[in-house]
Design a protein around this motif. Structure first.
Motif, PDB file in Angstrom:
ATOM      1  N   ASP A  56      47.635  34.698  51.859  1.00  0.00           N
ATOM      2  CA  ASP A  56      47.265  35.971  52.480  1.00  0.00           C
ATOM      3  C   ASP A  56      45.803  35.888  52.929  1.00  0.00           C
ATOM      4  O   ASP A  56      44.885  36.137  52.147  1.00  0.00           O
ATOM      5  CB  ASP A  56      47.466  37.115  51.477  1.00  0.00           C
ATOM      6  N   ALA A  57      45.605  35.543  54.194  1.00  0.00           N
ATOM      7  CA  ALA A  57      44.258  35.315  54.719  1.00  0.00           C
ATOM      8  C   ALA A  57      43.384  36.564  54.625  1.00  0.00           C
ATOM      9  O   ALA A  57      42.194  36.467  54.287  1.00  0.00           O
ATOM     10  CB  ALA A  57      44.331  34.850  56.179  1.00  0.00           C
ATOM     11  N   GLU A  58      43.943  37.728  54.877  1.00  0.00           N
ATOM     12  CA  GLU A  58      43.144  38.956  54.814  1.00  0.00           C
ATOM     13  C   GLU A  58      42.705  39.261  53.381  1.00  0.00           C
ATOM     14  O   GLU A  58      41.541  39.579  53.131  1.00  0.00           O
ATOM     15  CB  GLU A  58      43.941  40.139  55.375  1.00  0.00           C
ATOM     16  N   ALA A  59      43.616  39.133  52.440  1.00  0.00           N
ATOM     17  CA  ALA A  59      43.271  39.366  51.028  1.00  0.00           C
ATOM     18  C   ALA A  59      42.257  38.319  50.549  1.00  0.00           C
ATOM     19  O   ALA A  59      41.325  38.645  49.801  1.00  0.00           O
ATOM     20  CB  ALA A  59      44.517  39.338  50.152  1.00  0.00           C
ATOM     21  N   ARG A  65      34.637  38.104  50.135  1.00  0.00           N
ATOM     22  CA  ARG A  65      33.560  39.001  50.547  1.00  0.00           C
ATOM     23  C   ARG A  65      33.008  39.799  49.369  1.00  0.00           C
ATOM     24  O   ARG A  65      31.807  39.985  49.242  1.00  0.00           O
ATOM     25  CB  ARG A  65      34.061  39.948  51.633  1.00  0.00           C
ATOM     26  N   TYR A  66      33.890  40.241  48.483  1.00  0.00           N
ATOM     27  CA  TYR A  66      33.456  41.102  47.380  1.00  0.00           C
ATOM     28  C   TYR A  66      33.051  40.342  46.109  1.00  0.00           C
ATOM     29  O   TYR A  66      32.374  40.907  45.263  1.00  0.00           O
ATOM     30  CB  TYR A  66      34.551  42.106  47.030  1.00  0.00           C
ATOM     31  N   THR A  67      33.470  39.099  45.962  1.00  0.00           N
ATOM     32  CA  THR A  67      33.203  38.411  44.689  1.00  0.00           C
ATOM     33  C   THR A  67      32.352  37.153  44.793  1.00  0.00           C
ATOM     34  O   THR A  67      31.732  36.756  43.804  1.00  0.00           O
ATOM     35  CB  THR A  67      34.523  38.016  43.996  1.00  0.00           C
ATOM     36  N   ARG A  68      32.344  36.523  45.932  1.00  0.00           N
ATOM     37  CA  ARG A  68      31.710  35.206  46.030  1.00  0.00           C
ATOM     38  C   ARG A  68      30.239  35.219  45.622  1.00  0.00           C
ATOM     39  O   ARG A  68      29.785  34.354  44.873  1.00  0.00           O
ATOM     40  CB  ARG A  68      31.870  34.636  47.427  1.00  0.00           C
ATOM     41  N   GLU A  69      29.479  36.175  46.111  1.00  0.00           N
ATOM     42  CA  GLU A  69      28.052  36.202  45.816  1.00  0.00           C
ATOM     43  C   GLU A  69      27.794  36.301  44.309  1.00  0.00           C
ATOM     44  O   GLU A  69      26.963  35.572  43.772  1.00  0.00           O
ATOM     45  CB  GLU A  69      27.383  37.364  46.538  1.00  0.00           C
ATOM     46  N   SER A  70      28.523  37.160  43.615  1.00  0.00           N
ATOM     47  CA  SER A  70      28.286  37.285  42.168  1.00  0.00           C
ATOM     48  C   SER A  70      28.780  36.053  41.413  1.00  0.00           C
ATOM     49  O   SER A  70      28.161  35.647  40.423  1.00  0.00           O
ATOM     50  CB  SER A  70      28.924  38.557  41.610  1.00  0.00           C
ATOM     51  N   LEU A  71      29.870  35.432  41.866  1.00  0.00           N
ATOM     52  CA  LEU A  71      30.338  34.203  41.229  1.00  0.00           C
ATOM     53  C   LEU A  71      29.309  33.080  41.397  1.00  0.00           C
ATOM     54  O   LEU A  71      28.985  32.376  40.438  1.00  0.00           O
ATOM     55  CB  LEU A  71      31.686  33.766  41.810  1.00  0.00           C
TER      56      LEU A  71
END
Length: 163
Positions: A56-59, A65-71
């Motif tokens: 699911d490319a959109e998911a 977008r929402y998690t990468r920076e904090s990870l």
């Protein structure tokens, strides 16, 4: 040779040779570089930050977008923690490092990230077996195995019932 034992309280005490401490510091720099400078086509970065929704490319985009920076921030902080603890100066042959539970788990996060990057670089598949067509770098393979030993030693001390 690394020695892992009980520190004060529920923590852990690591005793490293100065060369091992310097190696861990250098490897922490390299992990940080992959996290900071790695591109999306780097398979090692893909191992560190896998696609949560491959079908699911959109998911997948939203998740990234929402998690990468904090990870990435958490992984970089773990690498920095190792770098800070292993910064050796002077002529000491042995480096003693006391870690509390939180710090020890940060080190384990770093060691996991390091081993994922090294596994990708030496051609160890996700199942933990070497891929036949990959040319292996003996230095990287030795670092991979040594990091696994350090990780295992720490886990034995942190949770001795799991041996």
């Amino acid at each position: 040779m690394i020695v892992a034992g009980r520190g004060s309280g529920d923590g852990i005490k690591l005793v490293l040779e100065a060369e091992e401490a310097m190696l861990l510091s250098e490897l922490a720099d390299q992990v940080d570089s992959v996290l900071l400078l790695g591109t999306d086509d780097d398979p090692a970065l893909g191992r560190l930050l896998p696609n949560a929704y491959p079908d699911d490319a959109e998911a997948a985009h939203d998740y990234t977008r929402y998690t990468r920076e904090s990870l990435v921030d958490g992984k970089r902080q773990a690498a920095q923690q190792v770098r800070d603890a292993t910064n050796v100066e002077g002529g000491d042959r042995l480096v003693e490092i006391e870690l509390d539970q939180v710090q020890a788990w940060g080190w384990l996060t770093f060691l996991t990230d390091l081993r994922l990057i090294l596994a990708e670089r030496v051609g160890i598949g996700e199942e933990g077996t070497p891929e036949e067509d990959e040319q292996r770098d003996d230095y990287l393979r030795a670092a991979y195995e040594w990091a696994g030993f350090v990780q295992g030693s720490m886990l034995e001390v942190l949770d001795p019932t799991e041996s």
